[in-house]
Scaffold this active site. Structure first.
Site, mmCIF file in Angstrom:
data_model
loop_
_atom_site.group_PDB
_atom_site.id
_atom_site.type_symbol
_atom_site.label_atom_id
_atom_site.label_comp_id
_atom_site.label_asym_id
_atom_site.label_seq_id
_atom_site.Cartn_x
_atom_site.Cartn_y
_atom_site.Cartn_z
ATOM 1 N N CYS A 4 12.581 -13.840 0.679
ATOM 2 C CA CYS A 4 11.964 -14.579 -0.424
ATOM 3 C C CYS A 4 12.996 -15.165 -1.397
ATOM 4 O O CYS A 4 12.643 -15.983 -2.241
ATOM 5 C CB CYS A 4 10.909 -13.732 -1.138
ATOM 6 N N CYS B 270 0.863 -1.181 0.000
ATOM 7 C CA CYS B 270 0.000 0.000 0.000
ATOM 8 C C CYS B 270 0.896 1.226 0.000
ATOM 9 O O CYS B 270 2.111 1.116 0.104
ATOM 10 C CB CYS B 270 -0.870 0.047 1.250
ATOM 11 N N CYS C 72 15.774 -7.224 4.203
ATOM 12 C CA CYS C 72 15.108 -8.533 4.213
ATOM 13 C C CYS C 72 15.350 -9.152 2.840
ATOM 14 O O CYS C 72 15.113 -8.517 1.804
ATOM 15 C CB CYS C 72 13.604 -8.360 4.448
ATOM 16 N N CYS D 129 6.053 -13.933 0.640
ATOM 17 C CA CYS D 129 6.228 -12.784 1.514
ATOM 18 C C CYS D 129 5.080 -12.731 2.510
ATOM 19 O O CYS D 129 3.922 -12.837 2.134
ATOM 20 C CB CYS D 129 6.263 -11.494 0.703
ATOM 21 N N CYS E 193 12.878 -4.238 2.902
ATOM 22 C CA CYS E 193 12.504 -5.163 1.829
ATOM 23 C C CYS E 193 13.298 -4.877 0.548
ATOM 24 O O CYS E 193 13.111 -3.845 -0.081
ATOM 25 C CB CYS E 193 11.005 -5.009 1.548
HETATM 26 FE FE1 SF4 Z 1 10.424 -8.079 0.671
HETATM 27 FE FE2 SF4 Z 1 10.747 -10.650 0.089
HETATM 28 FE FE3 SF4 Z 1 11.168 -9.779 2.590
HETATM 29 FE FE4 SF4 Z 1 8.704 -9.813 1.561
HETATM 30 S S1 SF4 Z 1 10.002 -11.618 1.984
HETATM 31 S S2 SF4 Z 1 9.646 -8.168 2.744
HETATM 32 S S3 SF4 Z 1 9.082 -9.324 -0.607
HETATM 33 S S4 SF4 Z 1 12.321 -9.242 0.732
#
Ligand code: SF4
Length: 448
Positions: A440, A2, A437, A385, A238
């Site tokens: 994924c 969002c 992060c 995610c 992210c």
């Molecule tokens: Fe981003 Fe992947 Fe972490 Fe989700 S899992 S926050 S898409 S890096």
């Protein structure tokens, strides 16, 4: 995913908020909404659709005659996709909207239900609104209300709120989703992306820190308090915001997203034995693969060409549901003068399900392409995610389905060859990889 925008201490604040939301429209097209404190009452207005449909005449409208307004554009990841989950939510003297998702939603909801709250949706942001309301009613302390959220919610939220006669901006202790502070005239603006600041002529000041709370006076916009509510956790911004989701003109970690994506393309070329093959030329999957394709072509010394272009009014296939082939056909126009008898290196930002790429490869062959070498500028996506991006259920992910077997993935999409950017290469491009992060692509989740 969002987008949020809040303007504090500025005449015609609601017009600036709507403009800032429209600048972040790619973060969500399902609904748009705003909220404010008008004469002591917390009011919200939410509508389905993109900002200019939700608020027609937004250029001249000033829906709320107050100096501080918060707003939201929605991309559904939790809760119903209809207008019932549009934000900002209002509970009593509290309004709140956020960008993120909450893995421990269920136990927290149960906890608040036991305290007598009734939920009208299954949306994570409604839960935070209710938690803020509970602790504010109990203590009349904005700080304690936000602290209650930060100490209990194990998830991601870049949040804006109005709590009685103050406005607040706060961010989860991991800092997963983006959130920036800018100066706008004599007041302030907070938004998801710096492009929203550019849209309204605001000056970028700094990101909101993970675990930080800012409290604004509703009338003057003066910052009454800015403090760390809880100790920040190891940073987990992210990385996929930089690969795919954020707009290319947005600046993250002092680097324009476009520049980052060009770096991934250059790195991909350095890792690719095909990169200097004469007669191949580099073609992007527009729009999010374009910058990486430029970087690849520059590094490899190969020609760059658009062989198909996006019809922009069709939206992003990532967001929509329906028949993939029909959708991909509707999304692109193909340029036969470039494609016929060509041999191409096809660059996309990433491959998630593989369904779009599979159809694209088929359509490119239909338009006369002889050889297609697919090069995603991101390592294989192996995990879902849980922090606010709808990257599909794990068993829908191409790399998960084929257990990382590149040859099987190549056969599935129908390309002549397939090579992903390496994880090492991605980390090199990120620079400060430890602040991101990467769950994924690594399977190592920073928030349980
Ligand atoms: Fe981003 Fe992947 Fe972490 Fe989700 S899992 S926050 S898409 S890096």
């Amino acid at each position: 995913m969002c987008g949020i925008a809040g303007v504090f201490g500025v005449t015609n604040a609601s017009r600036y908020v709507l403009a800032a939301l429209r600048a972040q429209q790619t973060r969500g097209t399902a609904a748009a909404g705003i909220a404010a404190n008008i004469n002591g009452e917390i009011i919200n207005e939410v509508h389905a659709g993109v900002v200019h449909e939700a608020f027609p005449g937004m250029h001249i409208l000033n829906p709320y005659p107050v100096n501080s307004v918060i707003g939201h554009v929605r991309y559904p990841t939790r809760g119903a996709t209809d207008i019932s989950c549009a934000q900002p939510f209002v509970v009593g003297k509290i309004s709140h909207c956020s960008n993120g998702d909450i893995p421990n939603y269920e136990p927290l909801r149960l906890m608040m239900e036991k305290k007598g709250y009734q939920f009208s949706t299954k949306n994570d942001s409604e839960l935070i609104t209710i938690m803020l309301h509970f602790m504010w009613e109990k203590t009349r302390s904005v700080f304690k209300a936000v602290k209650f959220v930060m100490e209990n919610v194990k998830g991601t939220y870049s949040s804006l709120g109005i709590i009685n006669n103050t406005a607040v901006a706060f961010r989860d202790p991991w800092g997963v989703r983006p959130m920036v502070l800018g100066q706008l005239l004599d007041g302030w603006i907070v938004a998801s992306e710096t492009v929203a600041l550019d849209e309204v002529g605001a000056k970028f000041i700094r990101p909101i820190d993970p675990g930080e709370l800012l409290i604004f006076n509703l009338g003057s916009g003066k910052i009454l308090d800015a403090q760390q509510v809880v100790e920040p956790k190891p940073r987990a911004f992210c990385f996929f915001e930089r690969v795919y989701f954020s707009q290319i003109a947005t600046v993250i970690f002092n680097q324009e997203v476009a520049a980052f994506r060009r770096e991934t393309g250059k790195q991909l070329a350095r890792e690719d034995s095909l990169a200097r093959t004469p007669d191949l030329f580099v073609m992007p999957v527009p729009d999010s693969g374009t910058c990486a394709a430029e970087g690849y072509a520059w590094e490899a010394g190969l020609h760059f060409a658009h062989g198909f272009i996006r019809r922009h009014h069709k939206g992003r296939t990532f967001i929509e549901a329906g028949d993939w082939e029909e959708k991909v056909r509707a999304k692109f126009s193909f340029l036969r003068s470039i494609l016929e008898n060509s041999r191409i290196i096809l660059i996309d930002d990433s491959i998630v399900r593989g369904s779009t790429m599979r159809v694209l490869v088929k359509l490119l062959r239909e338009h006369g392409v002889k050889e297609i070498h697919v090069r995603p500028a991101c390592p294989p996506i192996i995990g879902s995610c849980y922090y606010g991006i709808d990257t599909a259920r794990r068993n829908e992910l191409l790399a998960y389905q084929f257990q990382g077997d590149i040859e099987k993935m190549r056969q599935y999409i129908g390309a002549d060859s397939l090579q992903f950017l390496s994880l090492k290469g991605l980390k090199k491009c990120l620079g400060n990889a430890d602040d991101h992060c990467l769950a994924c692509v690594t399977g190592e989740y920073p928030i349980p």
